[in-house]
Write a protein that holds these residues in place. Structure first.
Motif, short mmCIF file in Angstrom:
data_model
loop_
_atom_site.label_atom_id
_atom_site.label_comp_id
_atom_site.label_asym_id
_atom_site.label_seq_id
_atom_site.Cartn_x
_atom_site.Cartn_y
_atom_site.Cartn_z
N THR A 1 0.84 -1.26 0.01
CA THR A 1 -0.17 -0.06 0.02
C THR A 1 0.73 1.31 0.01
OG1 THR A 1 -0.07 -0.12 2.40
CG2 THR A 1 -1.97 -1.27 1.20
N ALA A 2 0.45 2.29 -0.62
CA ALA A 2 1.29 3.73 -0.95
C ALA A 2 0.32 4.78 -1.18
CB ALA A 2 2.41 3.46 -1.77
N PRO A 3 0.54 5.84 -1.00
CA PRO A 3 -0.16 6.83 -1.59
C PRO A 3 -0.27 6.85 -2.87
CG PRO A 3 1.34 7.70 -0.01
CD PRO A 3 2.02 6.39 -0.28
N THR A 4 -1.47 7.24 -3.52
CA THR A 4 -1.74 7.42 -4.99
C THR A 4 -1.08 8.69 -5.36
OG1 THR A 4 -3.84 8.39 -4.75
CG2 THR A 4 -3.63 5.88 -4.71
N GLN A 5 -0.76 9.60 -4.67
CA GLN A 5 -0.39 10.78 -5.35
C GLN A 5 0.76 11.32 -4.21
OE1 GLN A 5 -3.55 13.61 -5.87
NE2 GLN A 5 -3.47 13.03 -8.06
N ALA A 6 2.00 11.82 -4.46
CA ALA A 6 2.92 12.13 -3.48
C ALA A 6 3.75 13.19 -4.21
CB ALA A 6 3.82 11.20 -3.01
N ASP A 7 4.36 14.24 -3.43
CA ASP A 7 5.33 15.05 -4.05
C ASP A 7 6.56 14.69 -3.78
OD1 ASP A 7 3.68 16.94 -5.50
OD2 ASP A 7 2.98 17.87 -3.67
N PRO A 8 7.77 14.92 -4.36
CA PRO A 8 9.24 14.74 -3.69
C PRO A 8 9.32 15.50 -2.65
CG PRO A 8 9.25 15.05 -6.09
CD PRO A 8 7.81 15.40 -5.73
N GLY A 9 10.06 15.02 -1.62
CA GLY A 9 10.01 15.60 -0.31
C GLY A 9 8.93 15.35 0.81
N GLU A 10 7.96 15.05 0.41
CA GLU A 10 6.61 14.83 1.21
C GLU A 10 6.94 13.68 2.13
OE1 GLU A 10 2.01 13.65 0.81
OE2 GLU A 10 3.11 14.62 -0.84
N TYR B 1 10.12 4.41 -5.49
CA TYR B 1 10.39 5.55 -6.40
C TYR B 1 9.14 6.29 -6.39
CZ TYR B 1 14.98 3.90 -7.75
OH TYR B 1 16.07 3.69 -7.98
N ILE B 2 9.08 7.62 -6.74
CA ILE B 2 7.83 8.26 -7.25
C ILE B 2 7.87 8.32 -8.77
CG2 ILE B 2 6.66 10.66 -7.36
CD1 ILE B 2 7.63 11.02 -4.59
N SER B 3 7.17 7.61 -9.46
CA SER B 3 7.07 7.76 -10.95
C SER B 3 5.73 7.87 -11.67
CB SER B 3 7.66 6.36 -11.38
OG SER B 3 7.64 6.00 -12.89
N GLU B 4 5.61 8.40 -12.87
CA GLU B 4 4.40 8.50 -13.73
C GLU B 4 3.98 7.49 -14.32
OE1 GLU B 4 5.85 11.41 -16.20
OE2 GLU B 4 5.37 13.19 -14.90
N ASP B 5 4.56 6.41 -14.32
CA ASP B 5 4.57 5.22 -14.90
C ASP B 5 5.01 3.96 -14.27
OD1 ASP B 5 6.90 5.03 -16.04
OD2 ASP B 5 6.12 6.31 -17.73
N ASP B 6 4.63 2.74 -15.01
CA ASP B 6 5.37 1.60 -14.47
C ASP B 6 7.01 1.16 -14.81
OD1 ASP B 6 2.93 0.63 -13.27
OD2 ASP B 6 2.42 -0.29 -15.21
N ASP B 7 7.31 2.18 -15.44
CA ASP B 7 8.94 2.18 -15.82
C ASP B 7 9.77 2.96 -15.02
OD1 ASP B 7 8.44 0.05 -17.82
OD2 ASP B 7 7.82 1.60 -19.33
N ILE B 8 10.76 2.35 -14.24
CA ILE B 8 11.79 3.31 -13.56
C ILE B 8 12.74 3.79 -14.34
CG2 ILE B 8 13.22 3.44 -11.60
CD1 ILE B 8 10.26 3.11 -10.86
N THR B 9 12.90 5.01 -14.38
CA THR B 9 13.92 5.71 -15.20
C THR B 9 14.84 6.61 -14.67
OG1 THR B 9 12.70 7.59 -16.29
CG2 THR B 9 12.38 5.34 -17.33
N THR B 10 15.62 7.37 -15.18
CA THR B 10 16.48 8.21 -14.56
C THR B 10 15.72 9.46 -14.31
OG1 THR B 10 17.08 9.09 -16.75
CG2 THR B 10 18.61 7.57 -15.80
N ASP B 11 14.67 9.68 -14.73
CA ASP B 11 13.75 10.81 -14.21
C ASP B 11 12.74 10.84 -13.12
OD1 ASP B 11 14.51 12.32 -16.78
OD2 ASP B 11 12.77 11.21 -18.18
N ASP B 12 12.74 9.52 -12.54
CA ASP B 12 12.05 9.26 -11.50
C ASP B 12 12.92 9.49 -10.26
OD1 ASP B 12 9.88 8.50 -12.84
OD2 ASP B 12 10.77 6.32 -13.41
#
Length: 375
Positions: free
Chosen positions: A301-310, A336-347
């Motif tokens: 379980t995890a938040p469905t939304q989060a900001d970096p540093g929260e 990680y915080i990510s926009e999709d299911d793929d972890i990249t250098t932007d995450d």
């Protein structure tokens, strides 16, 4: 807002990622994300004299290296050739960078060296054009008559990140074989998030380290063996990261033998980057065997939304189980915080989001102890 996703690194097969430059073109919209070929020496309808090997020199972040990398993945997935490739991520692994510099005088990327430099293909303007150039090099290499040698290779997984590797090279020729033997440890898909190409896709067949790297002299009719233990926990990338996180499902071991005659070549044809090429005689690749743990996510379980540093302590809960036939030794879990299911250098890796797990016994469950500073 961005959704929080789990990435488990270490022994969790369920969430392992499978998934100076030259030329200027727009990036492809959907490059291949991973490897699908099940054959370790794929050969369908094409008769080559040996299994061809490509040494692909490329840093992270280059858009043109994305084309070369994508082409290699397509060739592998097509399964039309007895062929292996190794991605040497030159700016993320000091051994990879040193090897490409000393062996091939790498001065520009992407640069692809087939069969120890018999074929050199520099640059990539698109995946289709790079694929055509690479396949031409494979066919050219595969038409050569190499030294008559045979190789056998096995890799037996241990209890952590270690393998027992056994290799034999048999000289079937009537005279002494003088050359070089190397055993490469590669990750099928790079686990370290920063090891990505120009679109952030993790490099595939990413070089980690040598298990064997030596000159050889083998008399006619003689079989020479090597038996070594390679441990990822005792080896690293030269930038402070060990390879203790590797898993057997994501590893290949590739062995190669090269003749000892030096052929003058250029890494940037026609006349830049001079190096001595030592042509490949044979290569072979295997996956590790053994009794493995099988880590699964029991609950997450995890938040469905989060900001970096929260701070999200108390909102992230993860329980892992082991359905395998061996106890799982220690590994790490990362969130990680990510926009999709793929972890990249932007995450974004959460602060204190990489957590040590001491192990999971057969049939047991473990709740991952995230710290109160998780943010």
């Amino acid at each position: 807002m961005r959704k929080t996703l789990l990435r488990v690194t270490g022994l969790c097969a369920l969430t392992m990622l499978l998934a100076g430059s030259i030329a200027a073109q727009s990036l492809p919209s959907d490059p291949s994300d991973g490897l699908t070929s099940t054959g370790l020496n794929p050969l369908e309808g094409r008769l080559l004299t040996h299994s061809v090997l490509s040494d692909f020199g490329s840093p992270t972040g280059s858009p043109f290296c994305t084309y070369g990398h994508g082409a290699l993945k397509e060739i592998w997935n097509d399964g039309n050739y007895p062929f292996h490739y190794i991605s040497f991520v030159t700016n993320k692994n000091t051994t990879a960078g040193s090897y490409m510099s000393s062996q091939y005088s790498l001065i520009a990327t992407p640069d692809n060296f087939f069969d120890g430099g018999y074929g050199v293909v520099i640059g990539a303007g698109s995946i289709p054009s790079a694929k055509a150039n690479y396949e031409a090099a494979i066919n050219s290499c595969g038409a050569r008559t190499p030294w008559d040698i045979d190789m056998t290779l096995t890799a037996e997984w241990g209890t952590g990140a270690d393998m027992q590797i056994d290799l034999t090279v048999t000289n079937n020729a009537a005279s002494q074989y003088n050359g070089y033997v190397r055993v490469f440890i590669v990750e099928k898909v790079a686990t370290i998030a920063s090891w990505g190409d120009g679109t952030g896709n993790p490099y595939t067949m990413a070089f980690l380290d040598f298990a064997v790297n030596t000159a050889v002299s083998i008399n006619a009719g003689v079989t020479q063996p090597w038996s070594v233990v390679w441990d990822g926990a005792l080896n690293g990338d030269g930038y402070g990261n060990t390879f203790d996180f590797i898993t057997p499902d994501n590893i290949m071991v590739i062995a190669a033998a090269y003749e000892g005659t030096a052929y003058p070549k250029y890494s940037y044809p026609p006349n830049q980057g001079p190096f001595n090429a030592y042509y490949l005689d044979e290569s072979i690749g295997v996956e590790p065997t053994g009794e493995f743990p099988d880590i699964e996510i029991v609950s997450f379980t995890a938040p469905t939304q989060a900001d970096p540093g929260e701070n999200v302590y108390g909102q992230v809960d993860l329980t892992l189980g082991n359905d395998g036939v061996a106890d799982a030794s220690s590994f790490y879990v990362s969130v990680y915080i990510s926009e999709d299911d793929d972890i990249t250098t932007d995450d974004h890796l959460l602060v204190d989001g990489r957590v040590f797990v001491a192990g999971v016994p057969i049939g047991g469950n473990v709740n991952v102890p995230f710290p109160s500073t998780l943010a």
